[in-house]
Design a protein around this motif. Structure first.
Motif, short mmCIF file in Angstrom:
data_model
loop_
_atom_site.label_atom_id
_atom_site.label_comp_id
_atom_site.label_asym_id
_atom_site.label_seq_id
_atom_site.Cartn_x
_atom_site.Cartn_y
_atom_site.Cartn_z
N PHE A 170 13.25 15.25 4.28
CA PHE A 170 12.96 15.82 2.96
C PHE A 170 14.05 16.86 2.68
N VAL A 171 14.85 16.61 1.65
CA VAL A 171 16.03 17.44 1.41
C VAL A 171 15.69 18.68 0.58
N ASP A 172 14.98 18.49 -0.55
CA ASP A 172 14.68 19.62 -1.43
C ASP A 172 13.78 20.65 -0.76
N LEU A 173 12.80 20.19 -0.04
CA LEU A 173 11.83 21.08 0.60
C LEU A 173 11.28 20.38 1.84
N SER A 174 11.46 21.02 2.98
CA SER A 174 11.03 20.41 4.23
C SER A 174 10.16 21.38 5.02
N LEU A 175 9.26 20.83 5.78
CA LEU A 175 8.31 21.58 6.58
C LEU A 175 8.63 21.41 8.06
N TYR A 176 8.51 22.48 8.83
CA TYR A 176 8.86 22.40 10.25
C TYR A 176 7.68 22.67 11.17
N GLN A 177 7.01 23.78 10.98
CA GLN A 177 5.80 24.04 11.75
C GLN A 177 4.92 25.00 10.98
N PHE A 178 3.67 25.03 11.34
CA PHE A 178 2.71 25.84 10.58
C PHE A 178 1.49 26.10 11.44
#
Length: 285
Positions: free
Chosen positions: A14-22
């Motif tokens: 996901f280029v515009d907005l990416s999630l890594y951990q939460f």
């Protein structure tokens, strides 16, 4: 319920907005993380309690920030930081680590930077929406990546809209917001042992600057406003109830009845017992 939820996002492009951990955590007293640095943006929202953030600014100087419930803090890529839960009132927070081409623009709108990492919301409703989106992500780590990215966009939208009206409305409106937050804090906490420093911390301001803008807007110093607010509440209790002077003293934030009586006389010109004899109507309790 467990005291910790933690998930790592699948490695999707996901280029515009990416999630890594939460995740979400109810911390133990004095629980600390760091010093450390992240590769991406990491935002914590404090649901309850409080703690300290120690983070390097753009000049690589370490700054200390006290962060309370209803506030948040942003950690920036490659920024050295440490955060520590309060010993007496440790925080509960939810966090998201994210990145992407749209993030820097969003954080500029939100007014967040390494020199200003603390999140203050102007809208209670949007702040609640933002928190709920974060909690949803933390509690649904097994959902499909596109589903979670959709909620990440909703989180970022709520964050920027909750503060943008402050950032774009000018210093006068911003000062009005601080005064509103300060008075709300006094109204909700006057019965506790609060200080002017506590009120200033709620607004994210140092005591000296807070005192100046408060007196300019309200016409009284914060100390005078807090004193008069407490004594007004005390007068209501004296007039309408049968509570003892000691109980009323505690109800308005004074552990020592003598100190309370002295403060009451300073405002009303007579001791609380004498004032009650003159003004009491039919008590309701």
């Amino acid at each position: 319920m467990k005291d910790l939820l933690f998930s790592v996002f699948p490695n999707e492009n996901f280029v515009d907005l990416s999630l890594y951990q939460f995740g979400w955590e109810r911390c133990a007293p004095s629980h600390a993380f760091g010093p450390a640095a992240r590769n991406h943006f990491l935002f914590h929202y404090v649901i309850s309690g409080c703690g300290m953030l120690l983070a390097d600014n753009k000049e690589k100087e370490t700054c200390n920030y006290r962060v309370k419930s209803g506030q948040g803090f942003m950690i920036f890529p490659n920024q050295i930081n440490t955060y520590i839960a309060d010993q007496n009132l440790p925080w509960e927070y939810v966090w998201i680590e994210f990145d992407g081409l749209r993030v820097k623009e969003a954080l500029e709108i939100a007014g967040l930077s390494p020199n200003a990492p603390i999140y203050h919301a102007n809208s209670h409703d949007l702040r609640e929406t933002m928190m709920n989106e974060m909690l949803y992500i933390a509690q649904h780590g097994d959902m499909a990546p596109f589903h979670l990215i959709g909620h990440l966009y909703l989180f970022l939208d709520a964050m920027t809209r909750s503060v943008s009206s402050i950032r774009l409305s000018g210093s006068g409106k911003l000062q009005d917001f601080y005064i509103h937050e300060a008075i709300n804090f006094i109204e909700q906490n006057f019965q506790n042992n609060i200080s002017v420093e506590d009120i200033a911390d709620t607004c994210g301001l140092n005591r000296s600057y807070f005192g100046k803008i408060f007196k300019k807007s309200v016409g009284r110093t914060p100390q005078e406003f807090l004193l008069n607010y407490r004594m007004t509440k005390a007068a209501e209790l004296l007039k309408l109830t049968k509570l003892s002077i000691g109980d009323i003293s505690k109800a308005v934030g004074y552990d020592n009845p003598f100190h309370f009586s002295r403060a009451f006389k300073h405002v009303y010109g007579m001791p609380p017992r004498e004032w009650r004899n003159v003004n009491q109507i039919h008590p309701i309790i």
